[in-house]
Design a protein around this motif. Structure first.
Motif, short mmCIF file in Angstrom:
data_model
loop_
_atom_site.label_atom_id
_atom_site.label_comp_id
_atom_site.label_asym_id
_atom_site.label_seq_id
_atom_site.Cartn_x
_atom_site.Cartn_y
_atom_site.Cartn_z
N ALA A 24 0.84 -1.20 0.00
CA ALA A 24 -0.08 -0.10 -0.05
C ALA A 24 0.98 1.42 0.08
N ARG A 25 1.98 1.16 0.68
CA ARG A 25 2.74 2.46 0.94
C ARG A 25 3.53 2.69 -0.60
N ALA A 26 3.82 1.52 -1.30
CA ALA A 26 4.49 1.76 -2.51
C ALA A 26 3.47 2.11 -3.51
N LEU A 27 2.35 1.78 -3.39
CA LEU A 27 1.12 2.33 -4.37
C LEU A 27 1.10 3.64 -4.13
N ALA A 28 1.01 4.12 -3.02
CA ALA A 28 0.68 5.53 -2.66
C ALA A 28 1.88 6.32 -3.05
N GLU A 29 3.13 5.71 -2.90
CA GLU A 29 4.42 6.53 -3.35
C GLU A 29 4.35 6.75 -4.96
N SER A 30 4.01 5.76 -5.50
CA SER A 30 3.84 6.03 -7.08
C SER A 30 2.68 6.83 -7.61
N GLU A 31 1.38 6.65 -6.91
CA GLU A 31 0.57 7.68 -7.34
C GLU A 31 0.91 9.17 -6.75
N VAL A 32 1.46 9.29 -5.74
CA VAL A 32 1.83 10.61 -5.47
C VAL A 32 3.23 11.20 -6.31
N PHE A 33 4.09 10.51 -6.79
CA PHE A 33 5.11 10.79 -7.57
C PHE A 33 4.48 11.19 -8.66
N ILE A 250 23.35 5.76 -13.43
CA ILE A 250 22.27 6.80 -13.82
C ILE A 250 20.93 6.22 -14.01
N ALA A 251 20.88 4.98 -14.61
CA ALA A 251 19.77 4.29 -14.43
C ALA A 251 19.03 4.14 -13.07
N SER A 252 19.59 4.00 -12.15
CA SER A 252 19.27 3.75 -10.84
C SER A 252 18.80 5.21 -10.04
N ALA A 253 19.65 6.25 -10.72
CA ALA A 253 19.16 7.57 -9.98
C ALA A 253 17.95 8.25 -10.75
N THR A 254 17.67 7.69 -12.21
CA THR A 254 16.42 8.31 -12.81
C THR A 254 15.22 7.31 -12.68
N ASN A 255 15.42 6.20 -12.13
CA ASN A 255 14.28 5.11 -12.05
C ASN A 255 13.36 5.77 -11.28
N SER A 256 11.83 5.69 -11.86
CA SER A 256 10.76 6.29 -11.12
C SER A 256 10.46 5.64 -9.84
N THR A 257 10.36 4.09 -9.80
CA THR A 257 10.41 3.64 -8.44
C THR A 257 11.34 4.04 -7.50
N ASN A 258 12.64 4.32 -7.78
CA ASN A 258 13.44 4.57 -6.58
C ASN A 258 13.11 6.11 -6.28
N LEU A 259 12.83 6.93 -7.33
CA LEU A 259 12.39 8.27 -6.99
C LEU A 259 11.29 8.68 -6.24
N ALA A 260 10.45 7.44 -6.33
CA ALA A 260 9.07 7.88 -5.54
C ALA A 260 9.27 7.32 -4.17
N LYS A 261 10.32 6.52 -3.73
CA LYS A 261 10.62 6.57 -2.51
C LYS A 261 11.24 7.47 -1.62
#
Length: 269
Positions: A24-33, A250-261
């Motif tokens: 649920a936390r990961a889903l909320a982070e993705s939606e907010v991002f 760079i791929a890790s720094a620009t990954n949407s999942t990582n950024l959403a966290k």
């Protein structure tokens, strides 16, 4: 407004250690991002620099220095475990393109969440709290990517990281000597770091386990050329490219999942 919206939305998500709570936390982070990303313009910094610089030549010169400086800053964040700075702590010289990080404390191995959302706490309090490393190795958000452009991002930015890492891995350029130039208390703590004592193995005649090296040295060593087996070559080895290793960072720094966290105060969008 985006920061307030993100904090309010994420606060409403119930915290927990179970798989369902984490999902649920990961889903909320993705939606907010995604919502905050839709609100913010990725070309804000680029348009600002176009407006204040006199001509194309001036902008090109600024972009070159900006790419070099940002590349070195990115390497230091990754190698030394420095939490990537929030926007209000990262300044860009409009005339030269140099990066200036106005952080009151150089907190090594500290999470970005603590630096972005716990501003009232002292460095001693933050250092005493258990934490996890940030989900991105350095700051490379959409606005920074747009300001760099594809050629500077794949060219000077990557070259700066590769060149700096190669220099720090060279025996004539020890990492400790460069850190002494900073003359900061946190760097003194870095220099006096001692690995934990080896645990007894319980078997006579068995050698003790190897003593761990400093985390910063390990991260620098990962950006050194290594020999790896080549597929279908019958055991033949090839040298890995430093550019490939930097591309993975760079791929890790620009990954949407990582950024959403990342915390709302860090403004990953």
């Amino acid at each position: 407004a985006s920061v307030a919206f993100a904090r309010e939305r994420l606060t409403s998500v119930q915290a927990g250690e179970g798989a369902e709570a984490k999902r649920a936390r990961a889903l909320a982070e993705s939606e907010v991002f995604e919502a905050c990303e839709a609100r913010a313009s990725p070309t804000m910094l680029l348009r600002h620099m176009h407006a204040i610089l006199p001509d194309v030549n001036g902008f090109t010169a600024w972009r070159k220095e900006f790419a070099r400086s940002l590349g070195v800053h990115a390497l230091l964040c990754h190698a030394l475990g420095i939490a990537p700075p929030s926007p209000h702590l990262l300044f860009v010289d409009q005339s030269t393109g140099s990066i200036v990080c106005r952080d009151e404390e150089l907190l090594l191995h500290r999470p970005t969440a603590a630096m972005a959302d716990a501003k009232d706490k002292s460095a001693v309090q933050l250092a005493a709290e258990p934490s996890e490393p940030p989900s991105v190795p350095f700051r490379l958000t959409r606005s920074l990517q747009a300001a760099l452009g594809p050629f500077a991002l794949e060219g000077l930015f990557v070259a700066s990281i590769v060149g700096s890492a190669d220099a720090l891995n060279h025996p004539k350029c020890p990492l400790t000597a460069w850190l002494q130039l900073l003359e900061r208390e946190s760097v003194v703590q870095w220099a006096t770091w001692q690995p934990p004592p080896p645990q007894p193995v319980g078997l006579e005649g068995m050698p003790p386990p190897p003593r761990p090296t400093h985390p910063a040295r390990e991260r620098i060593a990962t950006l050194a050329p290594t020999l790896e087996p080549m597929a279908g070559s019958g055991g033949q080895q090839v040298t890995t490219s430093l550019n490939q290793k930097v591309a993975e960072l760079i791929a890790s720094a620009t990954n949407s999942t990582n950024l959403a966290k990342m915390p709302p105060g860090w403004q990953p969008w």
